[in-house]
Write a protein that holds these residues in place. Structure first.
Motif, PDB file in Angstrom:
ATOM      1  N   SER A  24      45.927  40.731  43.238  1.00 24.68           N
ATOM      2  CA  SER A  24      45.010  41.881  43.205  1.00 24.68           C
ATOM      3  C   SER A  24      45.837  43.112  42.856  1.00 24.68           C
ATOM      4  O   SER A  24      47.066  43.070  42.933  1.00 24.68           O
ATOM      5  N   ALA A  78      42.526  41.581  35.915  1.00 22.73           N
ATOM      6  CA  ALA A  78      41.369  40.782  36.349  1.00 22.73           C
ATOM      7  C   ALA A  78      41.583  39.309  36.009  1.00 22.73           C
ATOM      8  O   ALA A  78      41.210  38.423  36.785  1.00 22.73           O
ATOM      9  N   SER A  95      43.803  37.950  38.727  1.00 27.01           N
ATOM     10  CA  SER A  95      43.200  37.803  40.058  1.00 27.01           C
ATOM     11  C   SER A  95      42.165  36.682  40.056  1.00 27.01           C
ATOM     12  O   SER A  95      42.053  35.925  41.019  1.00 27.01           O
ATOM     13  N   GLN A  99      41.311  37.790  50.485  1.00 25.38           N
ATOM     14  CA  GLN A  99      40.047  37.672  49.751  1.00 25.38           C
ATOM     15  C   GLN A  99      38.897  37.650  50.754  1.00 25.38           C
ATOM     16  O   GLN A  99      39.060  37.154  51.873  1.00 25.38           O
ATOM     17  N   ASN A 154      34.972  38.619  42.734  1.00 28.07           N
ATOM     18  CA  ASN A 154      35.796  39.365  43.677  1.00 28.07           C
ATOM     19  C   ASN A 154      35.851  38.741  45.053  1.00 28.07           C
ATOM     20  O   ASN A 154      36.145  39.414  46.029  1.00 28.07           O
TER      21      ASN A 154
END
Ligand code: SAH
Ligand code: SF4
Ligand code: F3S
Length: 436
Positions: free
Chosen positions: A324, A362, A365, A399, A423
């Motif tokens: 992240s 992104a 992640s 997470q 996410n």
């Protein structure tokens, strides 16, 4: 009129959240109560952030919005880093601000509120003559995850950054105070403690460093998880790295900002590390704890940053494979050396680089989340989900995990991770998985 109810709005970093909680406890101890949801508060504390221009400007628009339809308004306290940076100037700019209190002076908030009630307009931006922590009431309430400030201030003076000016010089809170506060938080319901500092890994009390403190907290029964943030790459010592391999309660997550992958830019930023030394640190941390999630901060468009410099940043992102990250466009801050450097970067170029960087981050992640699918792990439930029977908890790698369970907030639940969402992750509670 003496206010009876208050509302505190904190912006910026986790330390501001912590400070906001402590101000609330201080006001409670004076007999005030937090205003009910939707109700007007007699006192509003805006606990502000000065890190980028947008954050700082928000403070003033928020003040303006506190005027009520009937023309009345609450008593308004400006706290936090904008308060520290602007002092009495804030009241000249926005006369609705009744009092200005900096991050090292907020133990005086109740007294200053009383001064306003007597017609005063107090400003206190003193840096610690006495420690505000000593003037705080003991901790009595906590959610499942609690912040605990152990170190404050910064002596690093990165050329873009206001924190050394708004938070002052580095100070470490004493060992005993921290352990006492940690125990009180656990007694109050905390299952996880997040140790906070602007350079948390610079924390020291005599010969003892952050790793020793983490090992002491590890011995507190009832505490399940320990995290710390934000670390500086040059303060990642061997002891702290070893702790990641040895202390079971220390979570496999490290926020280690790098800012740029270009040595030329890092030098201009006064970052005191190179891309290579940063990567070597990451490699040592990974050797100690192979599954660790690495997170970072990035600035694009620092003065003089070329396309080649920016590509170095993309390269370090690919090398580290961040789980992240936070990324920002450079924002010139008054009084910092970088604000007067030549070659400020055009906004379109910054926009373009930020987009490209965020796309790359992104990808990494998402890949990190995908690699978690199929693992069994434990989550700390911290929220109620939107669907009936659904709860949300945090994985060791920070997470959010969605799961169907009857377990309450604060419970630790074993889950099988089944799904990677953009996410977050989806999981099945293990007792349930076995029964199914
Ligand atoms: N002490 C921490 C974090 C400080 S502020 C550290 O050293 O990393 C959090 C992040 O805000 C920084 O890591 C940096 O990425 C960003 N930041 C700080 N000043 C900034 C500025 N002037 N413009 C844009 N981003 C900035
Ligand atoms: Fe700011 Fe640098 Fe200090 Fe972090 S280390 S708070 S970026 S001056
Ligand atoms: Fe903002 Fe102050 Fe934190 S400037 S990021 S609130 S230390």
């Amino acid at each position: 009129m003496t206010p009876r109810t208050y509302r505190i709005k904190s912006f910026g970093c986790q330390m501001n959240v912590y400070d906001g909680e402590r101000m609330g406890e201080l006001l409670n101890a004076q007999g005030m109560a937090e205003a009910a949801d939707g109700a007007d508060a007699d006192l509003v504390v805006l606990n502000t952030c000065h890190i980028r221009e947008k954050a700082a400007e928000k403070a003033y628009s928020d003040v303006g919005r506190l005027r009520r339809e009937d023309g009345s308004r609450p008593l308004i306290a400006l706290a936090g880093c904008v308060a520290q940076a602007e002092g009495a100037e804030a009241q000249r700019r926005s006369p609705m601000i009744d009092l200005v209190v900096g991050p090292q002076a907020y133990h005086r908030l109740p007294e200053m509120v009383a001064q306003v009630a007597r017609g005063g307009r107090p400003v206190d931006t003193d840096m610690p003559a006495i420690s505000k922590f000593d003037a705080m009431p003991a901790r009595r309430r906590s959610g499942p995850s609690a912040f605990l400030t152990v170190q404050e201030g910064c002596d690093k003076f990165c050329t873009y950054c206001v924190v050394p000016y708004t938070r002052g010089a580095e100070i470490s809170r004493p060992w005993d105070d921290i352990v006492t506060e940690a125990r009180a938080l656990v007694d109050a319901g905390a299952r996880e403690i997040v140790l906070l500092g602007q350079n948390v890994n610079a924390w020291a009390d005599g010969a003892r460093g952050l790793a020793d403190l983490i090992r002491a907290l590890d011995a507190i029964s009832g505490l399940e998880r320990i995290r710390y943030t934000t670390s500086h790459p040059t303060d990642m010592d061997d002891g702290l790295i070893a702790a990641h391999g040895e202390v079971a309660k220390l979570m496999p997550y490290l926020h280690l900002p790098v800012q740029s992958g270009s040595d030329r830019v890092l030098k201009a930023m006064n970052r005191s590390h190179s891309a290579e030394s940063y990567l070597a640190t990451i490699a040592r941390v990974r050797a100690a704890r192979p599954d660790i999630a690495i997170s970072g901060d990035f600035i694009v468009g620092f003065p003089g940053e070329t396309e080649a410099d920016f590509e170095d940043t993309l390269r370090i992102v690919d090398d580290v494979r961040y789980a992240s990250a936070y990324s920002f466009k450079y924002s010139p801050r008054p009084g910092t050396p970088a604000a007067s450097m030549e070659d400020q970067i055009a906004p379109e170029i910054m926009d373009d680089r930020l987009q490209r960087l965020q796309r790359r981050l992104a990808e990494h992640s998402t890949a990190f989340n995908r690699r978690c699918i199929g693992k069994d792990t434990r989550i700390l439930i911290d929220r109620v989900g939107r669907k009936p029977g659904q709860m949300i908890g945090k994985s060791p790698w920070l997470q959010s995990v969605f799961v169907e369970t009857a377990a309450p907030i604060g419970a630790m639940v074993d889950v099988h991770l089944t799904e990677a969402l953009p996410n977050s992750l989806g999981g099945v509670a293990l007792a349930q998985a076995a029964a199914a």
